[in-house]
Scaffold this motif. Structure first.
Motif: not given
Length: 202
Positions: A102-105, A159-169, A174-180, A185-192
């Motif tokens: 998921s890129g969220l580990s 393509a959908v999954y790659r785009t979302v996962a890569v952005e999350s990584v 970049a130091g963004d909080a995991l919760a954010d 990540h979940r919102r973009r998956l739902e939208d896509a």
């Protein structure tokens, strides 16, 4: 992809991959040789190559798991559940469990940084995208409940999954909080996947 055949192969494969990953994170992918990995793992170079076709696969040893997840989502979906929704559910489950795919580990950042800094590993990821597309298309082609364009569906889903996962990584690194990051990540998956479902109902 890993090769099969030696006894206790899964355990040996995992051990080699763990040793290799630690070396790659410490020194960078390009600066570690197969001979050094074999020595650190206590195996021969022949044993390394009996489990991994190429050096890049030592760092990306979880990628084959993605094939299994995609195939299972299609094959095991309940009657009345479309392919897009089945894969969406699988993707959200990976996010919920913070699976490495998921890129969220929590533990994935050092390796992710190593991958992002290696042209060879990025190139291997691009090749893998085509491999999983082909695997997913094959699964769809053999699914009697699916009547759409297998190759097109597979390409769009990957393509959908790659785009979302890569952005999350990227956000994690970049130091963004995991919760954010996880919420986005979940919102973009739902939208896509929602857009895909609307465009390709069923």
């Amino acid at each position: 992809m890993a090769k099969r055949g030696d006894r206790g192969g899964a355990k040996t494969r995992a051990h080699i991959a763990d040793v290799a990953t630690a070396l790659f994170v410490e020194r960078g992918f390009e600066d570690v040789t197969i001979a050094e990995i074999a020595a650190a793992a206590g195996v021969s170079k022949v044993t390394v190559f009996s489990h991994f076709d190429r050096k890049e696969d030592l760092a990306l040893d979880r990628l084959p798991d993605a094939v299994g997840v995609a195939r299972a989502a299609v094959r095991e979906r309940p009657d009345g559940v479309g392919v897009v929704d089945a894969v969406r559910r699988a993707a959200l489950d990976l996010a919920e469990r913070q699976h490495p795919l998921s890129g969220l580990s929590d533990d994935g950042d050092p390796l992710a940084r190593t991958v992002m800094e290696s042209p060879a590993l990025i190139s291997r990821l691009r090749v893998f995208e085509h491999e999983i597309e082909a695997e997913l298309a094959e699964e769809l082609e053999g699914d009697a409940r699916f009547s759409g364009d297998s190759a097109l569906f597979a390409a769009l889903i990957v393509a959908v999954y790659r785009t979302v996962a890569v952005e999350s990584v990227r956000r994690r690194l970049a130091g963004d909080a995991l919760a954010d990051v996880a919420a986005a990540h979940r919102r973009r998956l739902e939208d896509a996947f929602g857009a895909l479902s609307a465009g390709f109902p069923g």
